[in-house]
Design an enzyme around this catalytic site. Structure first.
Site, PDB file in Angstrom:
ATOM      1  N   HIS A 162       0.827  -1.207   0.000  1.00 35.06           N
ATOM      2  CA  HIS A 162       0.000   0.000   0.000  1.00 35.06           C
ATOM      3  C   HIS A 162       0.863   1.259   0.000  1.00 35.06           C
ATOM      4  O   HIS A 162       0.620   2.195  -0.773  1.00 35.06           O
ATOM      5  CB  HIS A 162      -0.913   0.012   1.219  1.00 35.06           C
ATOM      6  N   HIS A 167       0.904   4.704  -2.673  1.00 36.25           N
ATOM      7  CA  HIS A 167       1.254   6.107  -2.479  1.00 36.25           C
ATOM      8  C   HIS A 167       2.443   6.572  -3.310  1.00 36.25           C
ATOM      9  O   HIS A 167       2.427   7.683  -3.853  1.00 36.25           O
ATOM     10  CB  HIS A 167       1.497   6.374  -0.991  1.00 36.25           C
ATOM     11  N   GLU A 208      -6.970   8.731  -1.129  1.00 28.55           N
ATOM     12  CA  GLU A 208      -6.981   7.300  -0.810  1.00 28.55           C
ATOM     13  C   GLU A 208      -7.965   6.531  -1.691  1.00 28.55           C
ATOM     14  O   GLU A 208      -7.637   5.442  -2.179  1.00 28.55           O
ATOM     15  CB  GLU A 208      -7.341   7.076   0.667  1.00 28.55           C
ATOM     16  N   SER A 227      -3.727  -0.059  -4.582  1.00 27.39           N
ATOM     17  CA  SER A 227      -3.004  -1.123  -3.874  1.00 27.39           C
ATOM     18  C   SER A 227      -3.895  -2.274  -3.426  1.00 27.39           C
ATOM     19  O   SER A 227      -3.429  -3.196  -2.772  1.00 27.39           O
ATOM     20  CB  SER A 227      -2.284  -0.541  -2.650  1.00 27.39           C
TER      21      SER A 227
END
Length: 298
Positions: A162, A167, A208, A227
């Site tokens: 993730h 990111h 997100e 992710s």
């Protein structure tokens, strides 16, 4: 509302210096003594890190390398179908390794010439003000552990997949990296917990779990979707609402399940305009202003 602690296994250090990661009873690795000891050791590396010193390296096991290879291959294929062009171009420029888990300083070296962001280690949960605030200095706190090998395509908490595939891919884009920097500047202005919570909820539904229309299709740009092996295939089934920070900051939701409601932008430029204005103007009165507007409209 966003309760970030639910996403992480708490980390504690005893008086004797022993570090323990407290996995939930539902965690795939809860009954694996070797995995639990591994998680403790990796968390200890992060807790012992001192700013200005070298980033601690994790000697990843063959099982962890296999998890990374499996997830990288699966997600890369899904990004080609389901991620927006800005994200696909950023991923190509970043060129994360697919044959091994990259160390955090390796990720930093890849990001440096693109947007200047760098990674530092986190044992687990980083307080929101510190986590968001570090973006102003183009720094990102990242965990270094991998999900349990029995479920390589699932994790109940943010792991290196993730933090890096999600990111870092965003942060390789100058346009998204600029929004992260604005996030860091904004959080420093907020004093009330109500404002921080509102702010975090907007971040959740944008950077997100954000989606955008492109070439007649809905595509994703949020790190949580990028992710997630499962949710990236399901987000088009969510109820799509217009990009609206007032709604994003006040909606109730459950972070432990796929999001049934997502907020869809009309373009990356639309994301920049709406979020950019929000991040540069939010203050401690913002939540009450949006709440008042919502009541007036009802």
């Amino acid at each position: 509302m966003f309760t970030e602690a639910q996403l992480y296994s708490p980390v504690t250090r005893s008086r004797d210096g022993d570090v323990t990661v407290h996995l939930s009873d539902e965690h795939p690795g809860i009954n694996d003594a070797e995995y639990r000891a591994r998680r403790n050791a990796i968390a200890a590396l992060a807790l012992n890190y001192q700013p200005g010193t070298g980033i601690p390296h994790v000697n990843y096991t063959q099982a962890e390398q296999d998890v990374w290879r499996t997830v990288s291959a699966e997600l890369n294929a899904k990004h080609q179908r389901l991620a927006c062009t800005e994200i696909r171009d950023a991923a190509a420029a970043l060129a994360l390794p697919t044959d091994h888990v990259p160390q955090l300083d390796e990720v930093s070296d890849l990001l440096a010439p693109l947007t200047g962001f760098s990674y530092i280690p986190a044992a687990g949960l980083v307080p929101l003000r510190e986590f968001f605030g570090s973006f102003a200095d183009r720094t990102f706190h990242a965990t270094q552990y991998l999900r349990h090998h029995s479920a390589p395509l699932y994790t109940p908490e943010p792991d290196a997949v993730h933090e890096i595939i999600g990111h870092a891919t965003q942060l390789a884009s100058e346009r998204f990296a600029a929004l992260y920097v604005e996030v860091g500047a904004a959080i420093s202005r907020l004093e009330t917990e109500a404002a921080v919570k509102f702010f975090a909820d907007v971040f959740w539904f944008s950077l997100e779990f954000g989606v955008v229309r492109e070439a007649g299709e809905v595509r994703c740009y949020g790190a949580g979707l990028l992710s997630s092996y499962g949710e990236i295939e399901e987000f088009r089934d969510a109820v799509l609402r217009p990009l609206d920070v007032g709604a994003m900051g006040t909606i109730d939701y459950d972070i432990t399940h796929y999001q049934p409601v997502l907020f869809c932008a009309e373009s990356v430029g639309h994301i920049e305009a709406v979020l950019g204005e929000f991040f540069t103007t939010i203050d401690d009165e913002t939540p009450s202003r949006y709440s008042y507007s919502a009541k007036s409209a009802s």
